[in-house]
Design a protein around this motif. Sequence first.
Motif, mmCIF file in Angstrom:
data_model
loop_
_atom_site.group_PDB
_atom_site.id
_atom_site.type_symbol
_atom_site.label_atom_id
_atom_site.label_comp_id
_atom_site.label_asym_id
_atom_site.label_seq_id
_atom_site.Cartn_x
_atom_site.Cartn_y
_atom_site.Cartn_z
ATOM 1 N N LYS A 77 6.371 69.539 121.549
ATOM 2 C CA LYS A 77 7.711 70.086 121.765
ATOM 3 C C LYS A 77 7.651 71.247 122.746
ATOM 4 O O LYS A 77 6.747 72.082 122.691
ATOM 5 C CB LYS A 77 8.313 70.559 120.439
ATOM 6 N N LYS B 63 6.235 65.929 118.734
ATOM 7 C CA LYS B 63 7.449 65.106 118.735
ATOM 8 C C LYS B 63 7.077 63.693 118.285
ATOM 9 O O LYS B 63 6.152 63.086 118.830
ATOM 10 C CB LYS B 63 8.061 65.064 120.139
ATOM 11 N N TRP B 64 7.798 63.200 117.292
ATOM 12 C CA TRP B 64 7.496 61.864 116.756
ATOM 13 C C TRP B 64 8.567 60.883 117.210
ATOM 14 O O TRP B 64 9.743 61.038 116.908
ATOM 15 C CB TRP B 64 7.432 61.908 115.231
ATOM 16 N N ASP B 65 8.109 59.896 117.963
ATOM 17 C CA ASP B 65 8.998 58.846 118.452
ATOM 18 C C ASP B 65 8.908 57.661 117.499
ATOM 19 O O ASP B 65 7.826 57.102 117.283
ATOM 20 C CB ASP B 65 8.581 58.426 119.864
ATOM 21 N N THR C 2 9.603 54.705 117.819
ATOM 22 C CA THR C 2 9.265 53.415 118.429
ATOM 23 C C THR C 2 7.769 53.270 118.685
ATOM 24 O O THR C 2 7.151 52.265 118.314
ATOM 25 C CB THR C 2 10.034 53.235 119.754
ATOM 26 N N HIS C 3 7.170 54.281 119.322
ATOM 27 C CA HIS C 3 5.787 54.127 119.795
ATOM 28 C C HIS C 3 4.783 55.037 119.085
ATOM 29 O O HIS C 3 3.578 54.747 119.110
ATOM 30 C CB HIS C 3 5.711 54.415 121.302
ATOM 31 N N SER C 4 5.206 56.126 118.496
ATOM 32 C CA SER C 4 4.258 57.119 117.980
ATOM 33 C C SER C 4 3.366 56.553 116.884
ATOM 34 O O SER C 4 2.176 56.914 116.787
ATOM 35 C CB SER C 4 5.020 58.345 117.463
ATOM 36 N N LEU D 78 0.565 62.157 120.722
ATOM 37 C CA LEU D 78 1.959 62.596 120.622
ATOM 38 C C LEU D 78 2.292 63.631 121.699
ATOM 39 O O LEU D 78 1.411 64.337 122.204
ATOM 40 C CB LEU D 78 2.228 63.198 119.234
ATOM 41 N N LYS D 79 3.564 63.737 122.003
ATOM 42 C CA LYS D 79 4.052 64.760 122.913
ATOM 43 C C LYS D 79 4.285 66.061 122.141
ATOM 44 O O LYS D 79 4.620 66.034 120.953
ATOM 45 C CB LYS D 79 5.355 64.310 123.574
#
Length: 614
Positions: free
Chosen positions: A353, A293-295, A297-299, A350-351
Amino acid sequence: VSLMSWNIQDYKGDGSDKFQNCDFIKILEQGSIICLQETKKQIKVEGYISFNSNRKDSRSGGVCIMAENRLRKGVSFVHCNESEDIIAVKLDRNFFKFEFDLFLVCFYISPPNSSYAKKIPDYTENTFAALNTVCARLRQKGEVAMCGDSNARTGIIPDYVSSCNAGALHDIYQEIGLPVDSEEPRNNSDPTVVEPHSQLFIDTVINNQLKILNGRTLGDTTGKLTCHKSNGSSLVDYFVISSWAREHVDSLQVKEFTSFSDHCPIVLNLTTFEPLEPAFTLPDFANMPAGFKWDATHSHVQFKAALNSNAISEQLTEIVNSDLPITSEGNSQINKRMVECLQSAGRTALKVKKTPQFPAHKKWFDFQCRLSKRNLGRLANRLGNNHCNSALRKEYFTQRNKHSNIVNKKRNAFLFNLNKAIEDGHVLDWKKFKRLKQENDSSPLLDKFDLASFHRFFSNLYSKPSHSLDLTQHTQKVQDTPPDLDILNKPITHLELSKCIKKLKKGKSCSTDLILNEMLQSMTPLCTKAVLKTFNHSLQSGLYPWHTSVITPIYKSGNPFSPDNYRAIAVGSCLGKLFSSILLDRMIEFKNAYCPDPKEQLGFSKGAQTNDHI
């Protein structure tokens, strides 16, 4: 082999699909071959192969036969053009270890007072005639087992020919040499006889020398009632089989009454002379790995920090300083190292999915709905064990109506609020649209056996004979290339790579390597050098290692279980597409410089418009 027959009275219940209910599926699992009536749509259950017949331009009826996938090699569909309310399959004698082919016929005949029967002239007589024709045709090829909801209350009318109940017919049987049935009475807990269904059904049984198993088989010697409605209980669901096939009948059981339907499931157990072998073994399939998962803001910052870690920096340095041979093995090795570095950084920063979990009930199915359903289930069990209690029957059907009202009220309120939120929103909320779509999701359920079929289909479709590359001849060709072709073969530069990275689009899907375009756009200078080293190795060796694509079949129309009716969407590696975009820019530059198209030819030219031809 367990054969189940059940009138499920619509695939919907509690405002959702019954086939997504775990308790409903547990009941179906009691049969290895399942015959369903009043399905009202195409049915598919994971682990089973399905054959369906539905009425055209009608929301009633529908019959289905499902067989466990381990039996699919021995079960084949038999066309029954006589009626939409009849479906049949053949159980192969060699697979099931019978002395004969056994034809299983599933049927549903609407009550004479139903709206469907009223609007079709002579519906009842024509449907029973069609059932008789089908059985007679199949009896010429093997033995017949028939099951379904006939809506015929036959009492204890004899289902055999004898001098007592059919003197003239009995004499004809003897004259033409047909065997006369043994006078074997049957029991029936429902003594009522309702015409015309009862006599038409008995005539079909006698004409084809079949025997009703209800009331004369181990497990059901009393003829248990199979249907419980507000105005009383009856026996209208039957299993009927050829006299010569009865030696394979082990037992017949009328299962418990449940709130899923007014009808009880019936299970017929057949014996075989030898144990059955599985139809075939499935290839080993692995689940698609969960992506990152690509954020926004922070990734970006976190991914760069992961690439700058000591462990990953050392691996990237090894790639940059490596001197692998210009071979297929060397190319595969450097690409594998590069992918592992990017994946390691992704796992660190990264998180991942989550795999979607499908709840047993919709979100609107709250505690009140669950409590009402539990009370209804308890009343159904009590009514099934005490069907003569009129007070209990009234209580059950009153509770069922209340439960339906509660469920409909909750679902309608949920849909109203969801639609209102979508209409009132100034900005489109795709999450709400997705939730609305899930409420009416009718996508076909495909299991691992269908997956094997799709895999074979697309593998054969896209497979092409590969030719090994003679690197010696290839190198000679490169050396003999005229100077004006150096633009195609020179090493890829950092400027070319950076230019193509900037053009990458965000939000694109990834392949099995899990590398996103956002990850490539967030690379450190050292990581960029490692990618450049990998690309130049592929260019020099003439090999493309990113040949694995994820194919997603998109359903078009027709049979949803046939791969021919799907359009394939292939998603390749983002790393491989970046390499290809560099080569494409080179080819366009070379074409424009040395062999440009005439100005009249603008097809697929970048920046060209239709009015440029005028």
